[in-house]
Motif scaffolding. Structure first.
Motif, PDB file in Angstrom:
ATOM      1  N   ARG A  56     -16.707  14.214 -36.619  1.00  0.00           N
ATOM      2  CA  ARG A  56     -17.511  13.095 -37.108  1.00  0.00           C
ATOM      3  C   ARG A  56     -16.784  11.781 -36.851  1.00  0.00           C
ATOM      4  NH1 ARG A  56     -19.553  14.309 -43.112  1.00  0.00           N
ATOM      5  NH2 ARG A  56     -20.821  12.473 -42.563  1.00  0.00           N
ATOM      6  N   GLY A  57     -17.542  10.705 -36.882  1.00  0.00           N
ATOM      7  CA  GLY A  57     -16.958   9.388 -36.685  1.00  0.00           C
ATOM      8  C   GLY A  57     -16.076   9.000 -37.859  1.00  0.00           C
ATOM      9  N   ALA A  58     -14.952   8.362 -37.564  1.00  0.00           N
ATOM     10  CA  ALA A  58     -14.013   8.008 -38.618  1.00  0.00           C
ATOM     11  C   ALA A  58     -14.574   6.962 -39.562  1.00  0.00           C
ATOM     12  CB  ALA A  58     -12.706   7.514 -38.005  1.00  0.00           C
ATOM     13  N   THR A  59     -15.582   6.184 -39.110  1.00  0.00           N
ATOM     14  CA  THR A  59     -16.135   5.135 -39.973  1.00  0.00           C
ATOM     15  C   THR A  59     -16.889   5.702 -41.169  1.00  0.00           C
ATOM     16  OG1 THR A  59     -18.060   5.048 -38.516  1.00  0.00           O
ATOM     17  CG2 THR A  59     -16.280   3.471 -38.105  1.00  0.00           C
ATOM     18  N   MET A  60     -17.220   6.979 -41.141  1.00  0.00           N
ATOM     19  CA  MET A  60     -17.915   7.570 -42.285  1.00  0.00           C
ATOM     20  C   MET A  60     -16.995   7.666 -43.504  1.00  0.00           C
ATOM     21  SD  MET A  60     -17.090  11.005 -43.178  1.00  0.00           S
ATOM     22  CE  MET A  60     -15.978  12.267 -42.567  1.00  0.00           C
ATOM     23  N   LEU A  61     -15.670   7.502 -43.286  1.00  0.00           N
ATOM     24  CA  LEU A  61     -14.736   7.539 -44.392  1.00  0.00           C
ATOM     25  C   LEU A  61     -14.644   6.225 -45.129  1.00  0.00           C
ATOM     26  CD1 LEU A  61     -11.802   9.409 -42.599  1.00  0.00           C
ATOM     27  CD2 LEU A  61     -13.584  10.408 -44.059  1.00  0.00           C
ATOM     28  N   LEU A  62     -15.147   5.133 -44.522  1.00  0.00           N
ATOM     29  CA  LEU A  62     -15.009   3.804 -45.113  1.00  0.00           C
ATOM     30  C   LEU A  62     -16.000   3.628 -46.244  1.00  0.00           C
ATOM     31  CD1 LEU A  62     -14.601   1.747 -41.830  1.00  0.00           C
ATOM     32  CD2 LEU A  62     -12.822   2.659 -43.314  1.00  0.00           C
ATOM     33  N   ALA A  63     -15.520   3.064 -47.365  1.00  0.00           N
ATOM     34  CA  ALA A  63     -16.381   2.893 -48.539  1.00  0.00           C
ATOM     35  C   ALA A  63     -17.281   1.681 -48.421  1.00  0.00           C
ATOM     36  CB  ALA A  63     -15.530   2.798 -49.804  1.00  0.00           C
ATOM     37  N   ASP A  64     -16.773   0.581 -47.918  1.00  0.00           N
ATOM     38  CA  ASP A  64     -17.523  -0.681 -47.913  1.00  0.00           C
ATOM     39  C   ASP A  64     -17.659  -1.242 -46.504  1.00  0.00           C
ATOM     40  OD1 ASP A  64     -17.697  -0.651 -50.731  1.00  0.00           O
ATOM     41  OD2 ASP A  64     -15.633  -1.414 -50.838  1.00  0.00           O
ATOM     42  N   GLY A  65     -17.782  -0.409 -45.499  1.00  0.00           N
ATOM     43  CA  GLY A  65     -17.867  -0.920 -44.134  1.00  0.00           C
ATOM     44  C   GLY A  65     -16.484  -1.259 -43.603  1.00  0.00           C
ATOM     45  N   LEU A  66     -16.471  -2.076 -42.576  1.00  0.00           N
ATOM     46  CA  LEU A  66     -15.214  -2.419 -41.927  1.00  0.00           C
ATOM     47  C   LEU A  66     -14.482  -3.473 -42.745  1.00  0.00           C
ATOM     48  CD1 LEU A  66     -16.374  -2.618 -38.222  1.00  0.00           C
ATOM     49  CD2 LEU A  66     -15.296  -0.714 -39.418  1.00  0.00           C
ATOM     50  N   PRO A  67     -13.185  -3.311 -43.055  1.00  0.00           N
ATOM     51  CA  PRO A  67     -12.435  -4.317 -43.800  1.00  0.00           C
ATOM     52  C   PRO A  67     -12.162  -5.554 -42.949  1.00  0.00           C
ATOM     53  CG  PRO A  67     -10.966  -2.613 -43.056  1.00  0.00           C
ATOM     54  CD  PRO A  67     -12.347  -2.161 -42.688  1.00  0.00           C
ATOM     55  N   GLU A  68     -11.874  -6.625 -43.599  1.00  0.00           N
ATOM     56  CA  GLU A  68     -11.577  -7.872 -42.896  1.00  0.00           C
ATOM     57  C   GLU A  68     -10.308  -7.689 -42.056  1.00  0.00           C
ATOM     58  OE1 GLU A  68     -10.674 -12.591 -43.872  1.00  0.00           O
ATOM     59  OE2 GLU A  68     -11.166 -11.186 -45.477  1.00  0.00           O
ATOM     60  N   GLY A  69     -10.349  -8.154 -40.834  1.00  0.00           N
ATOM     61  CA  GLY A  69      -9.201  -7.992 -39.937  1.00  0.00           C
ATOM     62  C   GLY A  69      -9.284  -6.755 -39.084  1.00  0.00           C
ATOM     63  N   GLY A  70     -10.282  -5.873 -39.332  1.00  0.00           N
ATOM     64  CA  GLY A  70     -10.462  -4.711 -38.475  1.00  0.00           C
ATOM     65  C   GLY A  70      -9.535  -3.570 -38.829  1.00  0.00           C
ATOM     66  N   LEU A  71      -9.713  -2.495 -38.097  1.00  0.00           N
ATOM     67  CA  LEU A  71      -8.919  -1.292 -38.268  1.00  0.00           C
ATOM     68  C   LEU A  71      -8.230  -0.957 -36.956  1.00  0.00           C
ATOM     69  CD1 LEU A  71     -11.390   0.926 -40.290  1.00  0.00           C
ATOM     70  CD2 LEU A  71      -9.303  -0.105 -41.134  1.00  0.00           C
ATOM     71  N   PRO A  72      -7.300  -0.023 -36.976  1.00  0.00           N
ATOM     72  CA  PRO A  72      -6.699   0.398 -35.709  1.00  0.00           C
ATOM     73  C   PRO A  72      -7.760   0.966 -34.777  1.00  0.00           C
ATOM     74  CG  PRO A  72      -6.160   1.925 -37.470  1.00  0.00           C
ATOM     75  CD  PRO A  72      -6.775   0.728 -38.122  1.00  0.00           C
ATOM     76  N   SER A  73      -7.434   0.947 -33.491  1.00  0.00           N
ATOM     77  CA  SER A  73      -8.428   1.309 -32.492  1.00  0.00           C
ATOM     78  C   SER A  73      -8.887   2.751 -32.611  1.00  0.00           C
ATOM     79  CB  SER A  73      -7.876   1.061 -31.083  1.00  0.00           C
ATOM     80  OG  SER A  73      -6.723   1.852 -30.874  1.00  0.00           O
ATOM     81  N   GLY A  74      -8.199   3.584 -33.406  1.00  0.00           N
ATOM     82  CA  GLY A  74      -8.713   4.931 -33.646  1.00  0.00           C
ATOM     83  C   GLY A  74     -10.011   4.907 -34.433  1.00  0.00           C
ATOM     84  N   LEU A  75     -10.178   3.909 -35.337  1.00  0.00           N
ATOM     85  CA  LEU A  75     -11.410   3.766 -36.103  1.00  0.00           C
ATOM     86  C   LEU A  75     -12.338   2.741 -35.465  1.00  0.00           C
ATOM     87  CD1 LEU A  75      -9.913   3.780 -39.719  1.00  0.00           C
ATOM     88  CD2 LEU A  75     -10.874   5.684 -38.459  1.00  0.00           C
ATOM     89  N   LEU A  76     -11.740   1.695 -34.944  1.00  0.00           N
ATOM     90  CA  LEU A  76     -12.516   0.648 -34.277  1.00  0.00           C
ATOM     91  C   LEU A  76     -11.766   0.290 -33.004  1.00  0.00           C
ATOM     92  CD1 LEU A  76     -14.897  -1.338 -34.295  1.00  0.00           C
ATOM     93  CD2 LEU A  76     -13.426  -2.958 -35.492  1.00  0.00           C
ATOM     94  N   PRO A  77     -12.103   0.908 -31.878  1.00  0.00           N
ATOM     95  CA  PRO A  77     -11.311   0.714 -30.649  1.00  0.00           C
ATOM     96  C   PRO A  77     -11.238  -0.754 -30.270  1.00  0.00           C
ATOM     97  CG  PRO A  77     -12.865   2.532 -30.392  1.00  0.00           C
ATOM     98  CD  PRO A  77     -13.216   1.857 -31.674  1.00  0.00           C
ATOM     99  N   ASP A  78     -10.004  -1.285 -30.255  1.00  0.00           N
ATOM    100  CA  ASP A  78      -9.829  -2.688 -29.895  1.00  0.00           C
ATOM    101  C   ASP A  78      -8.583  -2.909 -29.050  1.00  0.00           C
ATOM    102  OD1 ASP A  78      -7.849  -2.207 -31.693  1.00  0.00           O
ATOM    103  OD2 ASP A  78      -8.461  -3.746 -33.145  1.00  0.00           O
ATOM    104  N   GLY A  79      -7.889  -1.814 -28.640  1.00  0.00           N
ATOM    105  CA  GLY A  79      -6.703  -1.963 -27.787  1.00  0.00           C
ATOM    106  C   GLY A  79      -5.576  -2.687 -28.487  1.00  0.00           C
ATOM    107  N   GLY A  80      -5.381  -2.441 -29.792  1.00  0.00           N
ATOM    108  CA  GLY A  80      -4.381  -3.157 -30.564  1.00  0.00           C
ATOM    109  C   GLY A  80      -2.967  -2.693 -30.290  1.00  0.00           C
ATOM    110  N   ALA A  81      -2.075  -3.048 -31.239  1.00  0.00           N
ATOM    111  CA  ALA A  81      -0.660  -2.723 -31.105  1.00  0.00           C
ATOM    112  C   ALA A  81      -0.447  -1.222 -31.220  1.00  0.00           C
ATOM    113  CB  ALA A  81       0.129  -3.451 -32.189  1.00  0.00           C
ATOM    114  N   PRO A  82       0.740  -0.731 -30.848  1.00  0.00           N
ATOM    115  CA  PRO A  82       0.991   0.722 -30.921  1.00  0.00           C
ATOM    116  C   PRO A  82       1.128   1.240 -32.345  1.00  0.00           C
ATOM    117  CG  PRO A  82       2.942  -0.459 -30.174  1.00  0.00           C
ATOM    118  CD  PRO A  82       1.843  -1.442 -30.163  1.00  0.00           C
ATOM    119  N   ARG A  83       1.257   0.358 -33.342  1.00  0.00           N
ATOM    120  CA  ARG A  83       1.345   0.831 -34.718  1.00  0.00           C
ATOM    121  C   ARG A  83       0.575  -0.145 -35.621  1.00  0.00           C
ATOM    122  NH1 ARG A  83       7.010   1.419 -37.809  1.00  0.00           N
ATOM    123  NH2 ARG A  83       6.695  -0.802 -38.111  1.00  0.00           N
TER     124      ARG A  83
END
Length: 817
Positions: A56-83
């Motif tokens: 299943r998609g990882a976003t189904m675990l979020l209680a209130d949608g996407l938090p401010e500032g985003g999530l790591p690219s595993g939940l919201l792919p954005d090509g971010g930092a390695p950690r």
């Protein structure tokens, strides 16, 4: 990286693992944001079993949608930092929201699997908090670093076990005391002042000090970190002193500094005695309290040192000594310049016999036996407290020159293994300097120095041959001669071997030798065949004779020369001689015979041609080139000398260098040769097909790109990826020039030797040359580019046309294929 459907490996994931794998929630998310694994700890945290979470998609675990500032690219792919780390509000399976601290690590894609993220969150209970406190107490007590805690009055409150061992006193007896009261040394007061500064400023300080640990007599070097201890409100409530024993690091640094000092201070002159004094001066007091340098007695008479170890009893002459004692030193017993015989059981004789350092304590039986020989000396050693003696042989270039003795009589510190290595290294450096000074003293006349300066000091490395050589001036009264030898790298991995002999002795002969050697190197650079090279050299000798003056005839300035070229790819050797003895070959099966050749007239006669001879040499054949001073002497004629030379060359030996020594020992008289001697031995090698690649190139411009591809593939096979770019450019230019301006057949050859050589051959005899292209010229810059990309380049003629070659230096990491 964790493959899809497989949980990441970690503690507790292996069957029978005693560790609790449910103590942390772990999950992996692929690059599309889909959950690919789900641990038991994740199920405990959020209530979802693995069967409901994975896929299943990882976003189904979020209680209130996407938090401010985003999530790591595993939940919201954005090509971010390695950690990534932060707090995320997640939804439990029963609907309640949970604030969870998440640590995410990027997982790189490998073996065709997509990349993603590993998500981790710790599960903690009240029992973990208590366990943390217990672990913290154990960590303080058992930390390998020495730690002490002082309050705001700089009174000791706590020490761990390591610091207790350093202080050497029970904690109950020193608790409440200040550092000066505990240590009682000036260093303790200095550290106390620094801790006071930490309390005042609130800033940590790094300190260095020397102090004795509990129960030890010698000081240790310590690196201490003085850090303020703050409460929850940021107020400084004490000072933590964390100390590390850095004695070994300090000693290593001091040894390196001493070694560097030795390299700068030893060998400043070409005087044997001065160099020996520099050795003693450098090592006192940094390494020893007393140092003496004794050389073999016969060296003072200018004799050559014996090769290998020297067995006792050994007569040694005191050359230098240095002591840190204000009252004098044992040099009173052996004055400078005096000779003393040392029995074989003494440290000095034992080190000379073994060729290794010998370390003794004064209570050793050998030392007692030595002391009994001179009771007064033994009493003097006991009075001044001598306790350790180390004898190090002075060895240079495989020969024994003498021995250096290092002694300690202040303190009780023995010589450590690193001290022995340091003494051996410094003595070895000094030995080379002493040997150089000895050689210079023996050969200090200007004419002989000139002659040696004209000879090659270092033979070049080459895969074509293994080289060994010898040059000996005439003795017992050395003068200036004209013998010389040379090894010249040529294009195509070939090598030229040269031996020559100028007629006569003196400055004129030496100067002529230098000019001829330079001329041979210049002519070799243009790749002339041996017979043509000797013809040009003959013209030069005639001109030198004419320049010598009207009082000399053209025949009075002459020389002999032998010039050979060996190709390790074809295994062919081409050579020509001008009045010089023919070389001797030794095949791998031990058979020897002189090369059958037509020897031309000596250089300077003029008017007669030189002829080359060409033959194939099996791999491992030894080619011996020499001057006539080697085979003439000891009351025998040249033919007998060549016969003895062949016998010596045919004998098995450990190395070519050993063969050189055996030849000189067998052929030269004990007092030295009456004429100069040059000997050059070359054992042939072969560059097999693994080191050579050849392609026939059709005369079509479209073939250039295909040829570059062949080159690229071959360089990858040789693991020379760093050379691909430059070699492609060089290949394109040389092949394009051959297609445009030359005639077929065209051939490209790559040679992987100590360097990388690119050769393009064609049937034209026209040689390209560098020119300056104008601003709007469409061509003319290719050879300039080749010259910039290579170490050297050039051309050579062959029976069917010419070859243009370019040679590149290989980086060390490329190595050899």
């Amino acid at each position: 990286m964790t493959r899809q459907g497989s949980p990441p490996s970690g503690p507790g994931d292996r069957p029978g693992d005693p560790f609790d794998h449910a103590a942390a929630a772990r999950a992996t998310v692929d690059g599309r944001g889909v959950l690919t694994s789900w641990s038991e700890g994740a199920e405990r945290l959020l209530g979802y079993p693995e069967s409901e979470a994975v896929g299943r998609g990882a976003t189904m675990l979020l209680a209130d949608g996407l938090p401010e500032g985003g999530l790591p690219s595993g939940l919201l792919p954005d090509g971010g930092a390695p950690r990534w780390n932060g707090t995320v509000t997640l939804r439990h399976r029963d609907g309640r929201p949970l604030d969870v601290r998440v640590l995410a690590h990027r997982q790189d894609a490998t073996d065709g699997s997509p990349g993603g993220w590993l998500l981790v969150s710790a599960l903690r209970g009240t029992e973990a908090v208590a366990e943390d406190a217990e672990l913290g107490r154990w960590a303080f007590d058992q930390c390998p670093s020495a730690i002490a805690v002082y309050d705001t009055r700089l009174r000791l409150r706590r020490v761990n076990t390591a610091m207790g061992g350093v202080i050497g006193l029970p904690e109950d007896e020193i608790r409440g005391l200040s550092l000066p009261e505990i240590g009682g040394k000036p260093q303790s007061r200095e550290l106390d002042e620094q801790m006071r500064a930490v309390l005042t400023s609130g800033t940590g300080i790094d300190a260095r000090t020397y102090m004795r640990t509990g129960g030890e007599a010698e000081e240790h070097a310590w690196s201490a970190r003085l850090a303020p201890l703050r409460d929850e409100e940021g107020r400084v409530r004490g000072v933590c002193l964390a100390a590390h024993d850095v004695t070994e690091e300090v000693l290593a640094r001091e040894r390196l500094l001493l070694l560097n000092s030795a390299s700068l201070r030893i060998g400043t002159t070409l005087d044997v005695n001065r160099t020996a004094w520099e050795l003693a001066d450098v090592c006192v007091p940094q390494l020893a309290d007393f140092v003496s340098v004794d050389l073999l007695e016969h060296l003072s008479a200018g004799a050559e040192p014996p090769p290998g170890p020297v067995n006792g009893p050994v007569p040694l002459r005191r050359v230098a000594h240095r002591s840190r004692s204000e009252e004098g030193a044992p040099d009173a017993w052996v004055r400078e310049g005096a000779v003393q015989v040392y029995p074989d059981f003494t440290p000095l004789a034992a080190s000379l016999a073994s060729g290794r350092p010998v370390l003794n304590v004064m209570t050793d039986p050998a030392m007692r036996r030595w002391a009994d020989l001179i009771p007064e000396r033994a009493a003097y050693a006991r009075k001044h407290g001598f306790h350790w003696v180390m004898a190090v042989p002075v060895l240079a270039r495989g020969t024994t020159l003498g021995v250096a003795v290092f002694s300690r009589f202040l303190g009780a510190v023995p010589f450590a293994p690193d001290d022995v290595l340091l003494a051996e290294e410094i003595t070895a450096r000094a030995a080379v300097c002493i040997d150089n000074a000895r050689r210079f003293t023996r050969e200090q006349n200007t004419s002989l120095a000139l002659q040696r300066s004209l000879l090659p000091h270092h033979l070049p490395r080459a895969n074509a041959v293994e080289i060994a050589s010898r040059y000996l001036p005439a003795s017992p009264h050395p003068g200036v001669g004209g013998d010389w030898f040379d090894v010249i790298p040529l294009s195509g991995a070939r090598v030229a071997l040269v031996v020559g002999d100028v007629v006569g002795h003196g400055i004129q002969a030496s100067a002529t030798m230098g000019r001829l050697r330079t001329a041979v190197r210049t002519l070799a650079d243009v790749d002339l065949p041996p017979d043509e090279l000797l013809t040009h050299l003959d013209d030069l000798v005639i001109r030198l004779s004419a320049e010598a003056g009207a009082e000399q005839t053209s025949g009075e300035v002459g020389a002999t020369c032998l010039y050979a070229v060996y190709d390790p790819i074809s295994r062919r050797c081409t050579l020509a001689g001008a009045g010089h003895p023919p070389p001797v070959t030794v095949t791998p099966d031990g058979r020897t015979h002189p090369v059958e050749m037509s020897v031309g007239p000596p250089l300077g006669v003029g008017g007669l041609p030189f002829e080359s001879v060409d033959f194939e040499l099996p791999e491992g054949t030894v080619l011996a080139l020499y001057t006539d001073g080697l085979v003439d002497g000891r009351g025998r004629d040249a033919d007998e000398g060549r016969r003895v030379l062949g016998e010596i060359l045919a004998r098995p030996a450990a190395s070519l260098d050993a063969v050189c020594g055996a030849v000189l020992s067998a052929l030269l008289p004990d007092g030295g040769a009456p004429d100069d001697v040059a000997l050059l031995l070359a054992r042939t090698k072969v560059l097999d097909a693994a080191h050579v690649a050849t392609w026939d190139v059709p005369a079509d411009p479209a073939e250039v790109a295909r040829t570059r591809g062949y080159v690229t593939e071959q360089l990858r096979d040789w693991r020379l990826e760093d050379a691909i770019f430059a070699t492609e450019l060089i290949t394109s230019e040389l092949v394009t020039n051959a297609i445009r301006h030359a005639a077929p057949p065209i051939q490209l050859r790559l040679i992987h030797d100590l360097t990388l050589i690119c050769e393009v051959s064609d049937s034209s005899t026209t040689v390209p040359h560098l020119r300056r292209a104008r601003a709007f010229d469409e061509g003319g810059r290719g050879l300039l580019l080749v010259a910039q990309l290579t170490q050297r380049w050039g051309s050579r003629h062959n029976p069917t046309g010419k070859t243009i070659w370019a040679e590149q230096i290989l980086h060390e990491e490329n190595g050899q294929a």
